[in-house]
Design a protein around this motif. Sequence first.
Motif, PDB file in Angstrom:
ATOM      1  N   LEU A  72       0.834  -1.211   0.000  1.00  0.00           N
ATOM      2  CA  LEU A  72       0.000   0.000   0.000  1.00  0.00           C
ATOM      3  C   LEU A  72       0.869   1.262   0.000  1.00  0.00           C
ATOM      4  O   LEU A  72       0.699   2.164  -0.831  1.00  0.00           O
ATOM      5  N   VAL A  73       1.813   1.290   0.925  1.00  0.00           N
ATOM      6  CA  VAL A  73       2.688   2.462   1.052  1.00  0.00           C
ATOM      7  C   VAL A  73       3.544   2.640  -0.209  1.00  0.00           C
ATOM      8  O   VAL A  73       3.750   3.762  -0.684  1.00  0.00           O
ATOM      9  N   SER A  74       4.011   1.522  -0.775  1.00  0.00           N
ATOM     10  CA  SER A  74       4.842   1.597  -1.979  1.00  0.00           C
ATOM     11  C   SER A  74       4.052   2.144  -3.161  1.00  0.00           C
ATOM     12  O   SER A  74       4.573   2.938  -3.951  1.00  0.00           O
ATOM     13  N   ALA A  75       2.795   1.697  -3.275  1.00  0.00           N
ATOM     14  CA  ALA A  75       1.962   2.186  -4.372  1.00  0.00           C
ATOM     15  C   ALA A  75       1.789   3.703  -4.268  1.00  0.00           C
ATOM     16  O   ALA A  75       1.898   4.427  -5.269  1.00  0.00           O
ATOM     17  N   PHE A  76       1.561   4.173  -3.059  1.00  0.00           N
ATOM     18  CA  PHE A  76       1.392   5.623  -2.864  1.00  0.00           C
ATOM     19  C   PHE A  76       2.717   6.364  -3.090  1.00  0.00           C
ATOM     20  O   PHE A  76       2.729   7.502  -3.579  1.00  0.00           O
ATOM     21  N   ALA A  77       3.831   5.719  -2.736  1.00  0.00           N
ATOM     22  CA  ALA A  77       5.152   6.352  -2.906  1.00  0.00           C
ATOM     23  C   ALA A  77       5.429   6.644  -4.379  1.00  0.00           C
ATOM     24  O   ALA A  77       6.075   7.646  -4.707  1.00  0.00           O
ATOM     25  N   ILE A  78       4.936   5.783  -5.254  1.00  0.00           N
ATOM     26  CA  ILE A  78       5.154   6.015  -6.689  1.00  0.00           C
ATOM     27  C   ILE A  78       4.471   7.308  -7.121  1.00  0.00           C
ATOM     28  O   ILE A  78       5.049   8.118  -7.859  1.00  0.00           O
ATOM     29  N   PHE A  79       3.255   7.544  -6.641  1.00  0.00           N
ATOM     30  CA  PHE A  79       2.544   8.785  -6.990  1.00  0.00           C
ATOM     31  C   PHE A  79       3.303  10.009  -6.476  1.00  0.00           C
ATOM     32  O   PHE A  79       3.456  11.001  -7.189  1.00  0.00           O
ATOM     33  N   HIS A  80       3.757   9.935  -5.228  1.00  0.00           N
ATOM     34  CA  HIS A  80       4.486  11.069  -4.647  1.00  0.00           C
ATOM     35  C   HIS A  80       5.773  11.333  -5.424  1.00  0.00           C
ATOM     36  O   HIS A  80       6.088  12.473  -5.757  1.00  0.00           O
ATOM     37  N   GLY A  81       6.523  10.274  -5.710  1.00  0.00           N
ATOM     38  CA  GLY A  81       7.784  10.421  -6.439  1.00  0.00           C
ATOM     39  C   GLY A  81       7.556  10.974  -7.832  1.00  0.00           C
ATOM     40  O   GLY A  81       8.270  11.870  -8.280  1.00  0.00           O
ATOM     41  N   HIS A  82       6.536  10.447  -8.498  1.00  0.00           N
ATOM     42  CA  HIS A  82       6.239  10.896  -9.861  1.00  0.00           C
ATOM     43  C   HIS A  82       5.868  12.376  -9.877  1.00  0.00           C
ATOM     44  O   HIS A  82       6.333  13.140 -10.740  1.00  0.00           O
ATOM     45  N   ALA A  83       5.047  12.786  -8.910  1.00  0.00           N
ATOM     46  CA  ALA A  83       4.608  14.194  -8.864  1.00  0.00           C
ATOM     47  C   ALA A  83       5.812  15.128  -8.724  1.00  0.00           C
ATOM     48  O   ALA A  83       5.916  16.141  -9.436  1.00  0.00           O
ATOM     49  N   HIS A  84       6.745  14.775  -7.852  1.00  0.00           N
ATOM     50  CA  HIS A  84       7.912  15.638  -7.657  1.00  0.00           C
ATOM     51  C   HIS A  84       8.860  15.564  -8.849  1.00  0.00           C
ATOM     52  O   HIS A  84       9.407  16.587  -9.273  1.00  0.00           O
ATOM     53  N   GLY A  85       9.055  14.367  -9.375  1.00  0.00           N
ATOM     54  CA  GLY A  85       9.967  14.215 -10.518  1.00  0.00           C
ATOM     55  C   GLY A  85       9.472  14.951 -11.742  1.00  0.00           C
ATOM     56  O   GLY A  85      10.246  15.594 -12.462  1.00  0.00           O
ATOM     57  N   ALA A  86       8.156  14.900 -11.978  1.00  0.00           N
ATOM     58  CA  ALA A  86       7.591  15.534 -13.170  1.00  0.00           C
ATOM     59  C   ALA A  86       7.618  17.053 -13.078  1.00  0.00           C
ATOM     60  O   ALA A  86       7.697  17.736 -14.103  1.00  0.00           O
ATOM     61  N   GLU A  87       7.548  17.585 -11.863  1.00  0.00           N
ATOM     62  CA  GLU A  87       7.480  19.034 -11.706  1.00  0.00           C
ATOM     63  C   GLU A  87       8.854  19.677 -11.530  1.00  0.00           C
ATOM     64  O   GLU A  87       8.959  20.891 -11.358  1.00  0.00           O
ATOM     65  N   LEU A  88       9.894  18.873 -11.571  1.00  0.00           N
ATOM     66  CA  LEU A  88      11.245  19.411 -11.336  1.00  0.00           C
ATOM     67  C   LEU A  88      11.685  20.307 -12.493  1.00  0.00           C
ATOM     68  O   LEU A  88      11.613  19.897 -13.648  1.00  0.00           O
ATOM     69  N   PRO A  89      12.148  21.519 -12.205  1.00  0.00           N
ATOM     70  CA  PRO A  89      12.709  22.340 -13.271  1.00  0.00           C
ATOM     71  C   PRO A  89      13.985  21.709 -13.821  1.00  0.00           C
ATOM     72  O   PRO A  89      14.818  21.211 -13.052  1.00  0.00           O
ATOM     73  N   ARG A  90      14.135  21.672 -15.114  1.00  0.00           N
ATOM     74  CA  ARG A  90      15.238  20.941 -15.752  1.00  0.00           C
ATOM     75  C   ARG A  90      16.619  21.476 -15.357  1.00  0.00           C
ATOM     76  O   ARG A  90      17.602  20.779 -15.399  1.00  0.00           O
ATOM     77  N   GLY A  91      16.700  22.749 -15.005  1.00  0.00           N
ATOM     78  CA  GLY A  91      18.008  23.314 -14.675  1.00  0.00           C
ATOM     79  C   GLY A  91      18.439  23.081 -13.236  1.00  0.00           C
ATOM     80  O   GLY A  91      19.508  23.523 -12.831  1.00  0.00           O
ATOM     81  N   ALA A  92      17.618  22.382 -12.483  1.00  0.00           N
ATOM     82  CA  ALA A  92      17.900  22.219 -11.048  1.00  0.00           C
ATOM     83  C   ALA A  92      19.154  21.370 -10.820  1.00  0.00           C
ATOM     84  O   ALA A  92      19.472  20.492 -11.617  1.00  0.00           O
ATOM     85  N   ASP A  93      19.839  21.655  -9.746  1.00  0.00           N
ATOM     86  CA  ASP A  93      21.023  20.884  -9.360  1.00  0.00           C
ATOM     87  C   ASP A  93      20.574  19.474  -8.969  1.00  0.00           C
ATOM     88  O   ASP A  93      19.755  19.299  -8.067  1.00  0.00           O
ATOM     89  N   ALA A  94      21.121  18.472  -9.682  1.00  0.00           N
ATOM     90  CA  ALA A  94      20.622  17.102  -9.522  1.00  0.00           C
ATOM     91  C   ALA A  94      20.767  16.578  -8.091  1.00  0.00           C
ATOM     92  O   ALA A  94      19.798  16.117  -7.491  1.00  0.00           O
ATOM     93  N   ILE A  95      21.973  16.674  -7.555  1.00  0.00           N
ATOM     94  CA  ILE A  95      22.202  16.111  -6.216  1.00  0.00           C
ATOM     95  C   ILE A  95      21.474  16.917  -5.144  1.00  0.00           C
ATOM     96  O   ILE A  95      20.869  16.356  -4.225  1.00  0.00           O
ATOM     97  N   ALA A  96      21.520  18.248  -5.263  1.00  0.00           N
ATOM     98  CA  ALA A  96      20.886  19.094  -4.244  1.00  0.00           C
ATOM     99  C   ALA A  96      19.382  18.822  -4.201  1.00  0.00           C
ATOM    100  O   ALA A  96      18.794  18.666  -3.117  1.00  0.00           O
ATOM    101  N   PHE A  97      18.757  18.736  -5.383  1.00  0.00           N
ATOM    102  CA  PHE A  97      17.322  18.451  -5.422  1.00  0.00           C
ATOM    103  C   PHE A  97      17.037  17.081  -4.825  1.00  0.00           C
ATOM    104  O   PHE A  97      16.153  16.926  -3.969  1.00  0.00           O
ATOM    105  N   SER A  98      17.797  16.087  -5.264  1.00  0.00           N
ATOM    106  CA  SER A  98      17.543  14.712  -4.816  1.00  0.00           C
ATOM    107  C   SER A  98      17.724  14.597  -3.308  1.00  0.00           C
ATOM    108  O   SER A  98      16.894  13.990  -2.617  1.00  0.00           O
ATOM    109  N   ALA A  99      18.816  15.178  -2.802  1.00  0.00           N
ATOM    110  CA  ALA A  99      19.085  15.082  -1.369  1.00  0.00           C
ATOM    111  C   ALA A  99      18.003  15.797  -0.571  1.00  0.00           C
ATOM    112  O   ALA A  99      17.497  15.265   0.431  1.00  0.00           O
TER     113      ALA A  99
END
Lengths: 149, 172
Positions: A72-99
């Motif tokens: 259940l939690v994993s299924a919801f985690a995919i939605f949360h991860g996708h929402a943040h990944g899709a909205e990320l500005p392309r110029g963002a610092d990769a490690i800083a954003f991820s961390a």
Amino acid sequence: MVAVGLWGAMLGSPAIWVLPIAFPLVMAFGGVLGIAAVPIPRVEVGVAVSAIMLGLMVAFALRAPLAVAIALVSAFAIFHGHAHGAELPRGADAIAFSAGFVVATGLLHLCGIGLGLATRWPTGRLAVRFVGAGIAGAGAIFLRAAFSS
Amino acid sequence: MVLPAGLISGLLHPLSTPSHVVVLIGLGLIAGRMVLSAGAAIVAAFALGVAAGLGAIASGVGETPASDVLLAAATLCGVMAALNLTVPLPLAVTVALICGIALGLDSPPESILLSEAVAMLIGTLCGGLGALAMVAFFVSTIARLWHGLLLRVAGSWITAIAILALALRWAA
């Protein structure tokens, strides 16, 4: 995120530590899908439903087998991860954003676990269930907003 | 006593580069959970790798995908820590060697003066080695705390950070 920690604390060991370990791993997978622009329909609805479901689990002190809780939690985690990944500005610092993304998520889990430890006392248990109801209510508001947008 | 120019910036280089910090924590999670001799072997392999990587830089190797290799290695280390896997020593040493080489290759000196560049490379070697040893020591001291829960959570965080960073780099 807080509800994941709360529910884990309510379920006790091993869920209290398995859920906060599983969530970031699966969320990263969802984030990769979002960054790669792999479409997932109605992501906002999924996020809102996750808040409602997990909030209700806490509010009604529902127990589930560990495998079901992880799924259940994993299924919801995919939605949360996708929402943040899709909205990320392309110029963002990769490690800083991820961390920042992962650490903030983890700290919210820890907040939930910390609050959830109050379930050792009858009054604390009631308070945690109220918090769960509040999270479910907030999720319902998000769900309405997601459908009206 | 005056330290050679560039030595301090070399010492701090592994700590000021986020992908290096991620891999140092990931590798430290592996080394710190093992017995002392195995942990020392991992740190030694890492030092050997860094020296080799820095040697390659000094001999004029061009651009390499070292950053991506570092993040992939951090992912592997994080997964092993998150799942609390018992890592065979040969595998751990190999990963440490690869991490070291990639970290060395990803640390080109920023100075064009030969003496300063050499001091930076030596500083990077010492800084990376010292940082890994400290992380491994810290991990070994908290390894038993809450049945290793903290290390497993840290492993899942390192994995998630490395996977997302890799995805973002490839998307860019």
